[in-house]
Design a protein around this motif. Structure first.
Motif, short mmCIF file in Angstrom:
data_model
loop_
_atom_site.label_atom_id
_atom_site.label_comp_id
_atom_site.label_asym_id
_atom_site.label_seq_id
_atom_site.Cartn_x
_atom_site.Cartn_y
_atom_site.Cartn_z
N VAL A 39 0.84 -1.21 0.00
CA VAL A 39 0.00 0.00 0.00
C VAL A 39 0.87 1.25 0.00
N ILE A 40 1.87 1.30 0.87
CA ILE A 40 2.75 2.48 0.92
C ILE A 40 3.51 2.65 -0.39
N SER A 42 2.64 1.61 -3.32
CA SER A 42 1.69 1.99 -4.38
C SER A 42 1.37 3.48 -4.32
N LEU A 43 1.21 4.01 -3.11
CA LEU A 43 0.93 5.44 -2.96
C LEU A 43 2.07 6.30 -3.51
N ILE A 44 3.27 5.76 -3.48
CA ILE A 44 4.43 6.49 -4.00
C ILE A 44 4.61 6.24 -5.49
N VAL A 46 2.64 4.51 -7.94
CA VAL A 46 1.58 4.57 -8.96
C VAL A 46 1.38 5.98 -9.51
N PRO A 47 1.19 7.01 -8.66
CA PRO A 47 1.07 8.36 -9.24
C PRO A 47 2.29 8.79 -10.04
N TRP A 50 2.24 6.86 -13.37
CA TRP A 50 1.22 7.40 -14.27
C TRP A 50 1.65 8.74 -14.86
N VAL A 99 9.17 -1.60 1.40
CA VAL A 99 8.68 -0.56 0.50
C VAL A 99 9.70 -0.28 -0.60
#
Length: 244
Positions: A39-40, A42-44, A46-47, A50, A99
């Motif tokens: 989760v951590i 992905s928050l870093i 993925v944005p 993209w 992470v």
């Protein structure tokens, strides 16, 4: 064969489901650390992925950073962070390690998913009147989602394996059974722990493989995206409804 049978008997023993190091507790720790790290990360990642995929800028830097992060030995990084942060902050050191190891795969999946979208599809959506924000969320994200899930799949399996070896520095997860088996020379515990980790990895891999198939947008085929300059049917419908 006797060792395998003994390991299976150890796994299904009633003693495995009670006590401070019960199988459910160890499994919960293994999944908890894995989920928190994913989760951590992905928050870093993925944005950022993209943004790179949508704008086409910074890909070389992302590839270089991802390659360097992949080359970092996971156990060495974990031990180093434990020494730097202190022995009382082993969980924090472990999460940071997980992470760091998860980010490269997720980042690669995020930006490669956008890069895999046929540029003619994006140009057609733009010609139909879609804004850049609409193109991002209604074209690139849905079409790039399968590769992103693939990145999450790879990252999850890597983190699960790393959580296992983290038992060398703190008694958590399924890896503590393997460490205990090595220290006490109990082959049934050692093999049983290895079987549990392998089964967990296979189950997670299967779930992500299924998810990769499910996230493919309805009405979108690889042949339609590659061979046609028109956007997929789903994109055309969304653009028409937006413009109207």
């Amino acid at each position: 064969m006797n060792y395998l049978l003994e390991a299976l008997a150890w796994i299904f023993s009633p003693d495995r489901f009670s006590g401070t190091v019960s199988l459910p507790a160890a499994l919960g720790q293994q999944l908890g650390y894995t989920a928190a790290a994913i989760v951590i990360a992905s928050l870093i990642a993925v944005p950022l992925g993209w943004l790179i995929g949508h704008t086409g800028r910074g890909r070389e830097v992302a590839v270089a950073v991802s390659g360097a992060a992949r080359a970092i030995p996971s156990f060495g990084l974990l031990v180093l962070l434990v020494l730097v942060l202190g022995v009382v902050k082993k969980p924090e050191a472990a999460i940071i390690t997980f992470v760091v190891l998860a980010i490269p795969s997720i980042l690669a999946g995020a930006y490669s998913g956008f890069e895999a979208v046929d540029r003619r599809t994006v140009d057609s959506a733009r010609a139909l009147g879609m804004t850049e924000w609409q193109i991002l969320w209604r074209v690139e994200v849905p079409l790039g989602l399968p590769l992103l899930v693939g990145g999450l799949r790879s990252a999850t399996l890597q983190v699960v394996a790393t959580v296992t070896i983290a038992a060398y520095v703190m008694p958590v997860g399924l890896g503590q059974y393997i460490i205990t088996g090595l220290q006490l020379r109990q082959l049934d515990v050692l093999i049983g722990g290895a079987i549990l980790v392998a089964v967990l990895a296979l189950v997670l891999d299967g779930l992500f493989a299924l998810a990769q198939r499910l996230v493919v947008p309805a009405g979108v085929s690889a042949a339609e995206r590659v061979s046609s300059g028109k956007p997929p049917r789903q994109v055309r419908k969304r653009a028409m409804s937006t413009s109207s």
